[in-house]
Design an enzyme around this catalytic site. Sequence first.
Site, PDB file in Angstrom:
ATOM      1  N   HIS A  96     -20.141  54.704  28.115  1.00  0.00           N
ATOM      2  CA  HIS A  96     -20.772  53.403  28.094  1.00  0.00           C
ATOM      3  C   HIS A  96     -20.907  52.771  26.673  1.00  0.00           C
ATOM      4  CE1 HIS A  96     -21.706  55.317  31.886  1.00  0.00           C
ATOM      5  NE2 HIS A  96     -22.994  55.826  31.499  1.00  0.00           N
ATOM      6  N   HIS A  97     -19.739  52.846  25.945  1.00  0.00           N
ATOM      7  CA  HIS A  97     -19.476  52.254  24.736  1.00  0.00           C
ATOM      8  C   HIS A  97     -18.509  51.431  24.744  1.00  0.00           C
ATOM      9  CE1 HIS A  97     -21.068  56.145  22.627  1.00  0.00           C
ATOM     10  NE2 HIS A  97     -22.034  55.543  23.179  1.00  0.00           N
TER      11      HIS A  97
END
Length: 592
Positions: free
Chosen positions: A529-530
């Site tokens: 989730h980056h």
Amino acid sequence: MGMHLQKLLCVGAIVIGFFAALLILICKLHEENIPNVLKLENRELVFDYVIVGAGTAGSTLSSLLAKHSNGSILLIEAGASFGYFSRIPLLATFQQKGINDWSFLSVPQKYSSKGLIEQRQCLPRGKGLGGSANLNYMLHFDGHAPDFDSWHKLHNISNWSWNDVSPFMTAAKPKKEELYEIPRSYSMLSEALDESTVEFMHESWQFRRSIYNIKNGLRHSVLQQFLLPVINSVNLRLLPQALVKRISLSSSSNLKATSVLVGIKDEQNKEIELIIKVRRELLLCAGAYQSPQLLLASGIGDTKLLKRVGLPVQHHLPLVGQGLHDHFNVPLFVSIDIIGPTLNQRTLLNPMNLIKYLNTGTGVFGNFGVLGHVAGYEEPMPFGITFFGAGAIDESALMSISNFKRSAFRALFPRYHNASQEGFVVISSCLQPRSRGSVSLLHKTMRRNPLIDPNYLNDEHDVACTIAAIRNAVKIVTSSAFSKLRPHIHWPKLQECANFGPFKRDFLEHQPSDNYLECLMRHIGLGSHHPGGSCSLGSVVDSQLRLHGVSNVRVVDASVLPRPISGNPNTVIAAIAMRAASWILKDELQYD
């Protein structure tokens, strides 16, 4: 003794239930109303600066422009308020798949995610004031200087060295009282991690305990740090629950954004559209998925793609949506044979832990359970290892937010049925993955989700790098510093990987084959989730984040990152927004 313990746990559960009910009631009674909302008296409005997205970058930009600009500012956000519940650190995952999460899914992955339903990754993104900074796990990272220096060396991007960026990193960093560092004495796991620093002195690894964006036991995101202090400024207006659907460009040779089309749903769920005119600059802060989506939906992108979808072309910019990158995590469950140091039912039902949190804001409720990190920055395979102090993993909760198939989940967490299990999860990743994906369109409208393809593990280098990370994690877990925990690594027994392991010797020697580890990561690896890179510096925007060929549009969010950040990117994004604000304010002098 057993009966006495059961009674204590029962009393604890009642106490916690009472406080939880009270907390929910308080949250309902104190739902955050957003002040300074734009009154829609006209269908055509004009602002000097229009900011799309109130996440990390949008909140930071709004703050600095509201303080220092002489212009009018409109901050448009598709969501509303997160509410007080979002500020309790331990409840971070419970927001995923809720009203404040866009809840995107990737397209089926070709090279990974084989243990996930339809081979699709869950891609949470924050929806509401604060954006993903109000949805994430609150981990702070000071940045890594060589990340920025490499932008210049590898991508020929000027003015983005660490010397250029570091003053803004310092300015973006929260004050000391707005950060919470896991103390060494937090648990036996944090102590073991600290002791392993000495044991691995011969390695060039960096050990650090987790630092959270938490103040007095509550999430302290960019919303509290930047936006709320200026939210009532006379030159700032907010437009929540409003979706920017299209950017209009001038038809002259000197392309400029003239306006945006905004859609707002009324109480009957009918859409009202209005036009917001842009006098000076349009600032896209919608994130690595939705900034490129908005550009493409506006006819700004690759001509072939736009024609295929049936969109009129306003500006040919072929690399919009290309270059998407993300870290990729491989979790391993480690059970331990001592009682007390990790998250499980016993810990959560202990009334003393709740009392400690209510009194001091610390303890198990006062952070998310990520206790520390180890990083090795040496090229060509820089790696990261994260220690998550959770012994009991709730099957329904984790399957919901990860999209695991039941068989894969139970192979990864074989003691899923034991709510009192002690242990931790060690997460291994490659800090500079080379796989690149894309953000594209299936539909013309912004009301439909974009096509997101992270393309995890497409590059074989990422496989080798992640294998090295896992083997380094095993070295730490099996070190003498960790021996007092009596750890037991649970190598997942996946049917699809059975030809490669794990074999009996793997549970004794902890040296499974590369083939097994590759099979493992291609089945149970999860995105970090980056996301970033989809409107990259150099290819889509110039060195001052201006859209190539459109002089008054800047993209200011993670989509401009040409390479991944070697850690959690949130503070870096705030620093980039601060730097963008400095250029905007400097350019403003030309208007006066």
